[in-house]
Design a protein around this motif. Sequence first.
Motif, PDB file in Angstrom:
ATOM      1  N   MET A   1      -1.461  15.126 -17.482  1.00  0.00           N
ATOM      2  CA  MET A   1      -1.559  14.171 -16.373  1.00  0.00           C
ATOM      3  C   MET A   1      -0.328  13.262 -16.377  1.00  0.00           C
ATOM      4  SD  MET A   1      -3.695  13.152 -13.880  1.00  0.00           S
ATOM      5  CE  MET A   1      -5.359  13.550 -14.365  1.00  0.00           C
ATOM      6  N   ILE A   2       0.340  13.203 -15.224  1.00  0.00           N
ATOM      7  CA  ILE A   2       1.491  12.313 -15.058  1.00  0.00           C
ATOM      8  C   ILE A   2       0.974  10.898 -14.830  1.00  0.00           C
ATOM      9  CG2 ILE A   2       3.506  11.797 -13.632  1.00  0.00           C
ATOM     10  CD1 ILE A   2       3.511  14.801 -12.874  1.00  0.00           C
ATOM     11  N   GLU A   3       1.473   9.927 -15.582  1.00  0.00           N
ATOM     12  CA  GLU A   3       1.050   8.537 -15.429  1.00  0.00           C
ATOM     13  C   GLU A   3       2.188   7.711 -14.847  1.00  0.00           C
ATOM     14  OE1 GLU A   3      -0.645   6.932 -18.971  1.00  0.00           O
ATOM     15  OE2 GLU A   3      -2.125   8.562 -19.174  1.00  0.00           O
ATOM     16  N   LYS A   4       1.948   7.172 -13.634  1.00  0.00           N
ATOM     17  CA  LYS A   4       2.959   6.380 -12.925  1.00  0.00           C
ATOM     18  C   LYS A   4       2.287   5.130 -12.361  1.00  0.00           C
ATOM     19  CE  LYS A   4       6.775   8.952 -13.043  1.00  0.00           C
ATOM     20  NZ  LYS A   4       8.100   8.432 -13.467  1.00  0.00           N
ATOM     21  N   ARG A   5       1.835   4.265 -13.238  1.00  0.00           N
ATOM     22  CA  ARG A   5       1.049   3.109 -12.815  1.00  0.00           C
ATOM     23  C   ARG A   5       1.907   1.904 -12.431  1.00  0.00           C
ATOM     24  NH1 ARG A   5      -2.115   5.454 -16.944  1.00  0.00           N
ATOM     25  NH2 ARG A   5      -4.293   5.839 -16.321  1.00  0.00           N
ATOM     26  N   GLU A   6       3.172   1.900 -12.788  1.00  0.00           N
ATOM     27  CA  GLU A   6       3.993   0.707 -12.574  1.00  0.00           C
ATOM     28  C   GLU A   6       4.576   0.644 -11.159  1.00  0.00           C
ATOM     29  OE1 GLU A   6       5.727  -0.473 -16.910  1.00  0.00           O
ATOM     30  OE2 GLU A   6       6.772   1.137 -15.866  1.00  0.00           O
ATOM     31  N   PHE A   7       4.943  -0.561 -10.767  1.00  0.00           N
ATOM     32  CA  PHE A   7       5.622  -0.809  -9.496  1.00  0.00           C
ATOM     33  C   PHE A   7       7.066  -1.239  -9.793  1.00  0.00           C
ATOM     34  CE2 PHE A   7       1.193  -2.573  -8.742  1.00  0.00           C
ATOM     35  CZ  PHE A   7       0.686  -1.352  -8.328  1.00  0.00           C
ATOM     36  N   TYR A   8       7.934  -1.036  -8.807  1.00  0.00           N
ATOM     37  CA  TYR A   8       9.328  -1.467  -8.954  1.00  0.00           C
ATOM     38  C   TYR A   8       9.500  -2.790  -8.217  1.00  0.00           C
ATOM     39  CZ  TYR A   8      14.403  -1.376  -9.046  1.00  0.00           C
ATOM     40  OH  TYR A   8      15.729  -1.698  -9.255  1.00  0.00           O
ATOM     41  N   ILE A   9       9.594  -3.880  -8.974  1.00  0.00           N
ATOM     42  CA  ILE A   9       9.654  -5.220  -8.397  1.00  0.00           C
ATOM     43  C   ILE A   9      10.779  -6.009  -9.067  1.00  0.00           C
ATOM     44  CG2 ILE A   9       8.409  -7.404  -8.061  1.00  0.00           C
ATOM     45  CD1 ILE A   9       5.793  -5.830  -8.076  1.00  0.00           C
ATOM     46  N   ASP A  10      11.643  -6.580  -8.250  1.00  0.00           N
ATOM     47  CA  ASP A  10      12.714  -7.458  -8.719  1.00  0.00           C
ATOM     48  C   ASP A  10      13.623  -6.764  -9.744  1.00  0.00           C
ATOM     49  OD1 ASP A  10      14.076  -9.822  -8.447  1.00  0.00           O
ATOM     50  OD2 ASP A  10      12.898 -10.910  -9.941  1.00  0.00           O
ATOM     51  N   GLY A  11      13.916  -5.504  -9.482  1.00  0.00           N
ATOM     52  CA  GLY A  11      14.885  -4.786 -10.298  1.00  0.00           C
ATOM     53  C   GLY A  11      14.348  -4.175 -11.571  1.00  0.00           C
ATOM     54  N   TRP A  13      10.663  -2.040 -13.529  1.00  0.00           N
ATOM     55  CA  TRP A  13       9.321  -1.463 -13.424  1.00  0.00           C
ATOM     56  C   TRP A  13       8.332  -2.426 -14.066  1.00  0.00           C
ATOM     57  CZ3 TRP A  13       8.383   2.388 -10.209  1.00  0.00           C
ATOM     58  CH2 TRP A  13       9.460   3.174  -9.810  1.00  0.00           C
ATOM     59  N   THR A  14       7.272  -2.739 -13.311  1.00  0.00           N
ATOM     60  CA  THR A  14       6.349  -3.810 -13.669  1.00  0.00           C
ATOM     61  C   THR A  14       4.912  -3.309 -13.642  1.00  0.00           C
ATOM     62  OG1 THR A  14       7.876  -5.377 -12.610  1.00  0.00           O
ATOM     63  CG2 THR A  14       5.631  -6.153 -13.038  1.00  0.00           C
ATOM     64  N   ALA A  15       4.143  -3.671 -14.655  1.00  0.00           N
ATOM     65  CA  ALA A  15       2.729  -3.292 -14.690  1.00  0.00           C
ATOM     66  C   ALA A  15       1.965  -4.035 -13.608  1.00  0.00           C
ATOM     67  CB  ALA A  15       2.145  -3.596 -16.056  1.00  0.00           C
ATOM     68  N   PRO A  16       0.929  -3.421 -13.030  1.00  0.00           N
ATOM     69  CA  PRO A  16       0.126  -4.118 -12.019  1.00  0.00           C
ATOM     70  C   PRO A  16      -0.592  -5.322 -12.623  1.00  0.00           C
ATOM     71  CG  PRO A  16      -0.906  -2.037 -12.639  1.00  0.00           C
ATOM     72  CD  PRO A  16       0.454  -2.044 -13.265  1.00  0.00           C
ATOM     73  N   ALA A  17      -0.785  -6.346 -11.813  1.00  0.00           N
ATOM     74  CA  ALA A  17      -1.481  -7.539 -12.289  1.00  0.00           C
ATOM     75  C   ALA A  17      -2.908  -7.196 -12.700  1.00  0.00           C
ATOM     76  CB  ALA A  17      -1.472  -8.613 -11.200  1.00  0.00           C
ATOM     77  N   ILE A  18      -3.575  -6.411 -11.888  1.00  0.00           N
ATOM     78  CA  ILE A  18      -4.927  -5.931 -12.197  1.00  0.00           C
ATOM     79  C   ILE A  18      -4.922  -4.430 -11.943  1.00  0.00           C
ATOM     80  CG2 ILE A  18      -7.391  -6.065 -11.669  1.00  0.00           C
ATOM     81  CD1 ILE A  18      -6.884  -8.887 -10.583  1.00  0.00           C
ATOM     82  N   PRO A  19      -4.911  -3.601 -12.983  1.00  0.00           N
ATOM     83  CA  PRO A  19      -4.826  -2.147 -12.778  1.00  0.00           C
ATOM     84  C   PRO A  19      -6.007  -1.611 -11.963  1.00  0.00           C
ATOM     85  CG  PRO A  19      -4.417  -2.732 -15.078  1.00  0.00           C
ATOM     86  CD  PRO A  19      -4.915  -3.970 -14.420  1.00  0.00           C
ATOM     87  N   GLU A  20      -5.683  -0.746 -11.028  1.00  0.00           N
ATOM     88  CA  GLU A  20      -6.710  -0.027 -10.256  1.00  0.00           C
ATOM     89  C   GLU A  20      -6.214   1.403 -10.065  1.00  0.00           C
ATOM     90  OE1 GLU A  20      -9.092  -0.051  -5.968  1.00  0.00           O
ATOM     91  OE2 GLU A  20      -7.767  -1.726  -6.476  1.00  0.00           O
ATOM     92  N   ASP A  21      -6.688   2.297 -10.912  1.00  0.00           N
ATOM     93  CA  ASP A  21      -6.173   3.657 -10.940  1.00  0.00           C
ATOM     94  C   ASP A  21      -6.596   4.467  -9.720  1.00  0.00           C
ATOM     95  OD1 ASP A  21      -5.012   3.087 -13.334  1.00  0.00           O
ATOM     96  OD2 ASP A  21      -6.233   4.442 -14.540  1.00  0.00           O
ATOM     97  N   LEU A  22      -5.693   5.336  -9.299  1.00  0.00           N
ATOM     98  CA  LEU A  22      -5.989   6.315  -8.249  1.00  0.00           C
ATOM     99  C   LEU A  22      -5.373   7.640  -8.655  1.00  0.00           C
ATOM    100  CD1 LEU A  22      -7.053   6.842  -5.270  1.00  0.00           C
ATOM    101  CD2 LEU A  22      -4.659   6.568  -4.591  1.00  0.00           C
TER     102      LEU A  22
END
Length: 481
Positions: A1-11, A13-22
């Motif tokens: 399983m490929i895991e790509k939970r982070e977002f690209y913010i302000d230059g 990769w950043t973890a979500p404030a409250i993870p919600e997997d999809l």
Amino acid sequence: MIEKREFYIDGRWTAPAIPEDLEVIDPSTEEPFAVISLAGQADVDAAVAAARRAFDSWAFSTRAERKELVENILAIYERRAEDIAHAISREMGAPIDMARGQQVPAGSWHIRNFLTAFENFEFERPLGPHAPEDRILLDPVGVCGLITPWNWPMNQIALKVVPALLTGCSMVLKPSEIAPLSAMIFAEIVHEAGAPAGVFNLVNGDGPGAGTQISGHPDIDMISFTGSTRAGIAISKNAADTLKRVHLELGGKGANIIFADADENAVKRGTLHCMNNTGQSCNAPTRMLVQREIYDEAVEIAARTAQSVKVGPASEPGRHIGPVVSQAQFDKIQRLIQIGIDEGARLVAGGPGRPEGFNRGWFVRPTVFADVNNQMTIAREEIFGPVLSIIPFEDEEEAIAIANDTPYGLTNYVQSRDGARRNRVARRLRSGMVEMNGKSRAAGSPFGGVKASGNGREGGVWGLEEFLEVKAVSGWAPDAD
């Protein structure tokens, strides 16, 4: 399983404030193969705040800086073409050869075309010889929320991100949660290319969540959305309270008018065009209008052509169509095919159910209906699958009336050897684009529609202008620069 939970913010990769997997589903197998996280309000706020901080400096960057960044993006994009192709193929079901040959090159095509348009684009223009001290300045609109679809991922990302960068805007991109992995590769490309922190940001999320938060956000100045007409209406309503600019590229129900003097390949060409990308294109010619003199022959050719279209898994090489993108799309297409039968259209190819040999995957039989009239559901609604409806007409006037009798107005098509007729018909068709005799529109041609197909234009100089505000200045000192 490929895991790509982070977002690209302000230059970064950043973890979500409250993870919600999809889970991201492979439409060829119906099995999950990756997991992302859906952004919440805190994530969207962080991305918008980063874009807002970055805007003040990027808005006054030089032409050379913007051009260099986009040229870097193009070079890295081409280097990573195979990564992008595999991501698109797996996430939305484009056959791998089609992903390599059409999906990925659509992105690089637009990047190049924007660089060409940018070369001589004037951000400062005289009003006219009568007013030597007046200037028209074209300023970046500000922070942009870019919401892109799953059906042509790189095509739409390039059409939004690149002109935003070239005009000095900062942005938050929300790709489709159904097909997010190619967009995350694009974010890696932008980072490697050297974009200043905060100029480009990416959050994953669905329409009701992150999409709604972006379209209604008070610190976003413009929304550029590509997707369904239903979603476009919802976005427009949500954006209205903040009076932001809203650019919409929505659905279509293109008419392909085939006159009796059309070339011998017109029907086959139109049928294959309808089936391309498994029918999942807003500008697909899904209503084939055929002049009565050649109608019976055209129906036979269209049926034979559709029956020759092979269906197969996205991972397999070859010239075939893959599955549709999701269970929801599959169910919608099956429902509309059955409605076509129930309303009396004549089924001449395909039909309900999966193609022979498939019991899993969202595969649809290439389907052709004849004897359709323009009041049937299959002639009114955008099906977004490999389904063609053939409608007879008597003369030019009737063809134009049928073609224009639709809520949509994206792309129409005309097939005739008579140049004067083609020009007459093109002038009277209510659509943003008209393609004739199988000739594609050239580089830099604007893409967009009218009526329920949206507003604004993407591509070329028109695509740059979408991200600019007009400022009128008097008392300009012509010799002071």
